[in-house]
Design an enzyme around this catalytic site. Structure first.
Site, PDB file in Angstrom:
ATOM      1  N   ARG B 273       0.832  -1.213   0.000  1.00 32.26           N
ATOM      2  CA  ARG B 273       0.000   0.000   0.000  1.00 32.26           C
ATOM      3  C   ARG B 273       0.865   1.262   0.000  1.00 32.26           C
ATOM      4  O   ARG B 273       0.567   2.218  -0.705  1.00 32.26           O
ATOM      5  CB  ARG B 273      -0.959  -0.019   1.199  1.00 32.26           C
ATOM      6  CG  ARG B 273      -2.100  -0.958   0.952  1.00 32.26           C
ATOM      7  CD  ARG B 273      -3.057  -1.126   2.118  1.00 32.26           C
ATOM      8  NE  ARG B 273      -4.154  -1.988   1.678  1.00 32.26           N
ATOM      9  CZ  ARG B 273      -5.197  -2.345   2.417  1.00 32.26           C
ATOM     10  NH1 ARG B 273      -5.298  -1.920   3.670  1.00 32.26           N
ATOM     11  NH2 ARG B 273      -6.137  -3.120   1.921  1.00 32.26           N
ATOM     12  N   TYR B 409      -6.047  -0.666  -7.131  1.00 30.67           N
ATOM     13  CA  TYR B 409      -5.454  -1.921  -6.626  1.00 30.67           C
ATOM     14  C   TYR B 409      -4.820  -1.795  -5.246  1.00 30.67           C
ATOM     15  O   TYR B 409      -4.738  -0.709  -4.707  1.00 30.67           O
ATOM     16  CB  TYR B 409      -4.554  -2.584  -7.661  1.00 30.67           C
ATOM     17  CG  TYR B 409      -3.304  -1.909  -8.182  1.00 30.67           C
ATOM     18  CD1 TYR B 409      -2.728  -0.813  -7.581  1.00 30.67           C
ATOM     19  CD2 TYR B 409      -2.686  -2.445  -9.321  1.00 30.67           C
ATOM     20  CE1 TYR B 409      -1.565  -0.261  -8.096  1.00 30.67           C
ATOM     21  CE2 TYR B 409      -1.521  -1.889  -9.843  1.00 30.67           C
ATOM     22  CZ  TYR B 409      -0.966  -0.801  -9.227  1.00 30.67           C
ATOM     23  OH  TYR B 409       0.175  -0.263  -9.730  1.00 30.67           O
ATOM     24  N   GLU B 410      -4.486  -2.932  -4.672  1.00 36.51           N
ATOM     25  CA  GLU B 410      -3.991  -3.009  -3.276  1.00 36.51           C
ATOM     26  C   GLU B 410      -4.998  -2.439  -2.287  1.00 36.51           C
ATOM     27  O   GLU B 410      -4.630  -1.803  -1.291  1.00 36.51           O
ATOM     28  CB  GLU B 410      -2.647  -2.286  -3.118  1.00 36.51           C
ATOM     29  CG  GLU B 410      -1.519  -2.850  -3.932  1.00 36.51           C
ATOM     30  CD  GLU B 410      -1.192  -4.297  -3.585  1.00 36.51           C
ATOM     31  OE1 GLU B 410      -1.567  -4.779  -2.495  1.00 36.51           O
ATOM     32  OE2 GLU B 410      -0.568  -4.977  -4.422  1.00 36.51           O
ATOM     33  N   GLY B 411      -6.274  -2.710  -2.526  1.00 38.13           N
ATOM     34  CA  GLY B 411      -7.334  -2.140  -1.700  1.00 38.13           C
ATOM     35  C   GLY B 411      -7.762  -0.821  -2.307  1.00 38.13           C
ATOM     36  O   GLY B 411      -6.992   0.135  -2.285  1.00 38.13           O
TER      37      GLY B 411
END
Lengths: 554, 554
Positions: B273, B409-411
C-alpha cells in the site's frame, strides 16, 4: 420551455412532437449508434494516401441519421431545416453523443458550419451549400489551428489570394481538424481561417473561407488529408492534418467580409462551446448509467453495519453509494447548466431582453464546468467498477479516455476562465455577474448556497479591481465557484418543481423522488465544497512569479 | 533520516553511500528504464499458449536491475540483502517507477513476497527461496483475487489439500495477477491464498501458500497463465489470469500457520500500500517534469498584462503557471506523506515507541491520497499540453492512463477510507488521530492549517460516535482532509528547514527557494480548499438510503 414554445416562431415545438422527437433520437442512439461505440474505439478510422476509411458500420449508422432528418431540427426552414428550438436539438445531441461521442463530432461540426453560413454567408453560398449541410448529405469542418497557432488564433499563417472571379486561392496547413476527411458523405465543406494579402497582423487580419472538397462543377478541390492523429480517446473521430493548396489550386469563397473571420468564427465557436459542455453531460450520463447498473449487479461483502447479513450488491456499501450519488448529482447539475444556456440561446433568437447577456455569461461556465465535471464523473465511473474498470472491455475506461479532450478543445478551460473574468466580468464591471448572483439570492432558501453567493459577490468586487495577473490566476477556482452556485440554484428550482408535482399527485414519482434526493445531496455536499475555493480566489497570483525559469525546473 | 541511520542496524547507510545509491538508481532509471516506457505501452506483453513474451528491450533492462543489485537494498543481510533502510529503497523505487511504472511492478511484487517469506516462512522455505528473490533472479507474485472475491478476500474458493509429505495440492483460478507470467526471470514464486479442507468460512479460514513455477527438482509445476488482460494503462505489466492445478498436480508449501493467511497477506499488503502511494508520487513527478519542460518551451500568445509584448512561453500565463504550481505543490505534498510513512516503517523496525501506531495511521492516507493526487496531477499534465496532451506520442496521456489503476489496486481507496475510519479510528477511539492532530497543532504557525486541524478534531469526535453507515459515507472526504492536514504540516516543516539552510548560506538556493514558494502555495490554496469538505463529512450518509433500486436507476 413554455416561454420558448409559446412564441410563433417555435409553434411547431408542441409537447407531443417534442416527445416523438426525443423518443426517436433515443431509439437511433440506443440501436444504431451505441453498439458502434466500442467498434470505433478499437477499429479507429484508417488513413491511406489522403483517403480516410471509417470503422465498419459507421456508413450505415450515418445514413440512418441523414434519412431520419436528425440534423435538421434547429436549422432554418428556408434551407430544409425544421426551425425548432436549439434546446430540442441539444436534447437530441445529448442522446447521440452519449451513445457514441467520437461519431457525434461529425454532425456537431456540421451544425457549426451551418450556423456560420446562415449568419455570415452570401445568399449564393447559402443556396449552394446550406440545404445539403442541413440534411447531413454533406458535412462541415472548422479549420483554425496551425502548428504554431493553437489558443493564439491570431498567429495563423494560412493565406488566401483573390483569383479575380470572386473566388480565392487558399494555401496552408491546419492541424487537429475533426472529421477533416472521411467516407460518410458526398462532400465535405471546410470553413478555413486564413490571411488575405496585406491583412493587418493578429486576429484583426483574419478572414473566413468556405473551401469545399468537391467544387460546384464536381471536380476535386486541391485540399487533402495529410495524416490522422493517434489519440487518447474519441478514436472514432478522424482528427486530420489538412493540406490546402499543395498544387496551388485550392479554391475558396469568402464568408462574411474580409477581416471578418474572427466574428464569423465566434458564431461557430460559441455554439460549439455549449455543445462541448453538453459532451461533458453526455459522457457523465453514460458513465453514471453504467456505474449504477454495475453497482446494482455486482455482489461483494456484507454491509459493515450488518456483518452477518451476507454479501450485498456493492451499491449498498456507503462509500459506493456516495460515489453513485455524486455521479448523479454532478451529472444533473451540469445538465441544468448547459440546458439553461441553450434556453438563453433560444430566448436570444427570439429577442427576449437580457437573454444574450445571460447566454454570454453562462457559455464559459457551461463549457468549462460541464467538461471538468464530465471528467470527474467518468473517473468515478472507473472507480465504482473496481479492477474491472481498468479492463478495456468493460467500457468505463473508454469514457475516461474519450471525455479527456473536452476540457481542451473549443478553447481550453483556461481560456474559458479567462473569458469569464475578462470579457464577461471586467467587460461590464461585474454587472451581469451581480445580476446572476441577485437572481440566486432572490430565489434560494438554501443557507449553503447563500454563503456561496455572498462569497462570490465579494470576490467579484475584488476581481473587477484586481491586476490582470491576479485576476487570471484566480480565474479557474472562481469559475468553479460561480458554476456550482448556478448549478445549485437551478437544481433547487428542479426540486421545487418536483415537490409540487408530487404534491399534485403526479403518477410516476420515482423520477421525482430521485430528483429530490439528488438535489439534496448536491446542496449538502458540492455547494459547501465550493466555498473552500474562496481563499484561493482572493489569494490570486501571489507568489506565482517569485520563481525564475531555473527555479521552476528544479 | 539521522535518527534512523544513527542506529547500529542501519549504520551502513552513511551519507556518501546514500548519495551513490540514489545517483546509480537515477542513472538506471533515466538510461535503461525510461526509454522503454513508451515501448511497453505500445508493444504490450504478448500471450501465446501460457507463455508471455515481454516487450523488446525489457529482458536487458531487467538484467541491468538484477546485476546492479537494485532489489537487495532493504532485504535482510542473511539472505543476500544489504539491510538498508526502507526509506532508501523507497527513494530508489521512486526513480524506477517514475521511469517505467508498468515495468516496476514486477520488482515491487517481488519485494512483497520477500517480506512475507521473511516474516512468516519456515527456515527451509527462506533458505530455498529468499536468496534468488532478493537478487531478483526470481520474481514473486501475490495471488488474492478471484472472479467473485475482489475486495471481499474472504469469499475466495481456491483450495489446498495436504499431500502427506509436507506439501499441498493447490487448485483454483486467480485473476488480476501482476507479473503472473513473463520471460524475465528463471523462476516465478507465487504466493497464493487458498482454503484448506474444513477451513472456517470467511477470512479466518484462509491460508497462504508458496507455489513456484518450477519445483525444487527443476520440473515444471502445474500452474499456468490462462490469458492476459487488455488494460487502460500500465501495458508493460502483464496482468494474468492464473490457473492452479488444471492437471491436479500443483504443489505448494504453507507460509506461516494454517489459517494464518490473512495475517501474512497483510504483511505484504501494508508494504504494498505504501508502495502504491509512492506510485502516485512517481507519476505525479514525471508528469510534472514533462509539463514544466513543455510549458517553458511552448510559445503562444502575449501576456494579457502586456498585450504588445509578443508571444511568451506558456508558463508565463497566470493560469498555466497556477497549474504548474499546483502540480509541483501536490507532488511534493504526497511525497512528504509517503516518505513520512516509510520513515515510520524503519522506525518501527528499530522498535521506536509509537512508530508502528503512526505507520498504521499514515498507511491508508499515503495509499489513497497519494494515488488520488497522482491522478489529479497526471490530468493537469495533459491539460498543460493543450491539444498535444491528447496525442499519444506526447506521453502525457500515458501517465493519465497508467496512474488510473493506483486508486483501485492493493485495496481500493474506498477500502483505505474504511480502514481509516474503522480499524484506525474507532479501533482506538481516535487516540492516534488526536495524537497526530496534536503534533500538527504544536508545530504549525499557519492559520489555515490550524483551522483545518480544528475541523478535523471536531469531526473525529463526531465520527467516533457516528453510526457505521454515517462513518463510512463520510470516510472519503475525511481521509482527504486528514491527508491535506498532514501534508501541510510536513510541507511547512520543509519550509522551515529550507529557510534555515538559506540563512546559513547554503550554496545551491534554487531548490530551496522553489521549495519555499511551493510550500507557500500549498498552504495558501490546497489547505483552505480542504476545509470545504467539513460539511460533507458531518453530513455523513444523510439521505443516501432514501432511494430504492428502481429510484436509483432512473
Amino acid at each position: 420551455m413554455a416561454e420558448i414554445t409559446s412564441q410563433d416562431q417555435f409553434a411547431a415545438a408542441e409537447s407531443d412532437m417534442v416527445d416523438a422527437i426525443l423518443d426517436g433520437a433515443a431509439s437511433l442512439a440506443a440501436n444504431e449508434w451505441a453498439p458502434l461505440n466500442r467498434v470505433g474505439d478499437t477499429n479507429p478510422p484508417r488513413w491511406d494516401d489522403t483517403v480516410v476509411t471509417m470503422p465498419p458500420g459507421f456508413r450505415e449508422a450515418y445514413r440512418a441519421y441523414v434519412e431520419g432528418g436528425w440534423g435538421t431540427i434547429a436549422a432554418p426552414s428556408a434551407f430544409e431545416g425544421q426551425g425548432l428550438p436549439s434546446t430540442l436539438a441539444f436534447a437530441v445531441a445529448e442522446s447521440l453523443g452519449a451513445a457514441n461521442l467520437g461519431f457525434s463530432l461529425g454532425p456537431m461540426l456540421t451544425q457549426g458550419a451551418i450556423e456560420a453560413i446562415v449568419k455570415h454567408g452570401s445568399p449564393e453560398l447559402q443556396a449552394a451549400y446550406l440545404p445539403k449541410l442541413v440534411t447531413g448529405e454533406w458535412t462541415g469542418t472548422m479549420n483554425l489551428t496551425e502548428p504554431n497557432a493553437g489558443s493564439d488564433v491570431g498567429a495563423l499563417r494560412s493565406s488566401a489570394t483573390p483569383v479575380g472571379d470572386g473566388s480565392w486561392r487558399v494555401k496552408g496547413n491546419k492541424i487537429f481538424i475533426t472529421f477533416g476527411e472521411h467516407d460518410l458523405a458526398e462532400n465535405i465543406i471546410h470553413l478555413v481561417l486564413a490571411r488575405t494579402p496585406d491583412a493587418p497582423a493578429g486576429t484583426r487580419g483574419i478572414s473566413l473561407f468556405l473551401v469545399p472538397k468537391f467544387l460546384p462543377d464536381g471536380s476535386r478541390n486541391d485540399v487533402h488529408c495529410a495524416s490522422i492523429e493517434h489519440k487518447l480517446g474519441i478514436h472514432a473521430s478522424p482528427t486530420c492534418v489538412m493540406s490546402f493548396g499543395d498544387n496551388e489550386d485550392c479554391r475558396g469563397w469568402l464568408i462574411g467580409p474580409e477581416f471578418g473571420g474572427m466574428r464569423a468564427m465566434f458564431t461557430m465557436m460559441n455554439n460549439a462551446r455549449l455543445n462541448v459542455g453538453l459532451q461533458g453531460v453526455q459522457i457523465a450520463e453514460r458513465a453514471t448509467q453504467q456505474a449504477v447498473a454495475y453497482a446494482l449487479e455486482r455482489v461483494q461483502s456484507s454491509r459493515a453495519s450488518n456483518p452477518e447479513g451476507g454479501p450485498v450488491a456493492i451499491i449498498e456499501h456507503p462509500d459506493v453509494r456516495r460515489m453513485i450519488f455524486r455521479m448523479k448529482a454532478q451529472t444533473q447539475a451540469i445538465r441544468s447548466l448547459v440546458y439553461a444556456a441553450a434556453g438563453e440561446l433560444d430566448r436570444a433568437h427570439l429577442g427576449i431582453k437580457g437573454a444574450k447577456q445571460r447566454l454570454d455569461l453562462l457559455t464559459p461556465l457551461a463549457k468549462a464546468h460541464g467538461t471538468d465535471v464530465g471528467c470527474e464523473v467518468a473517473s468515478l465511473g472507473v472507480q465504482v467498477h473496481g479492477g474491472m474498470g481498468f479492463i478495456e472491455e468493460t467500457g468505463a475506461a473508454q469514457h475516461y479516455r474519450d471525455v479527456r479532450i473536452t476540457p481542451i478543445y473549443e478553447g481550453t478551460n483556461g481560456i474559458q476562465a479567462a473569458d469569464l473574468v475578462g470579457r464577461k466580468l471586467v467587460g461590464d464591471e461585474g454587472e451581469q455577474m451581480h445580476a446572476l448572483i441577485g437572481d440566486v439570492r432572490l430565489e434560494t432558501k438554501n443557507a449553503g448556497l447563500l454563503i456561496l453567493a455572498d462569497q462570490i459577490s465579494s470576490l467579484t468586487e475584488i476581481l473587477v479591481k484586481a491586476s490582470v495577473d491576479d485576476r487570471l490566476a484566480a480565474s479557474a477556482p472562481y469559475l468553479t465557484m460561480v458554476s456550482v452556485m448556478t448549478c445549485g440554484w437551478l437544481m433547487e428550482r428542479q426540486r421545487t418543481a418536483a415537490t409540487e408535482l408530487i404534491a399534485n399527485g403526479q403518477v410516476s414519482p420515482s423520477f421525482l423522488k430521485a430528483k429530490i434526493a439528488t438535489v439534496n445531496w448536491y446542496l449538502a455536499h458540492i455547494v459547501p465544497e465550493a466555498t473552500g475555493l474562496a481563499v484561493s480566489v482572493s489569494e490570486g497570483g501571489k507568489g506565482l512569479y517569485d520563481l525564475n525559469t531555473e527555479e521552476l525546473s528544479v
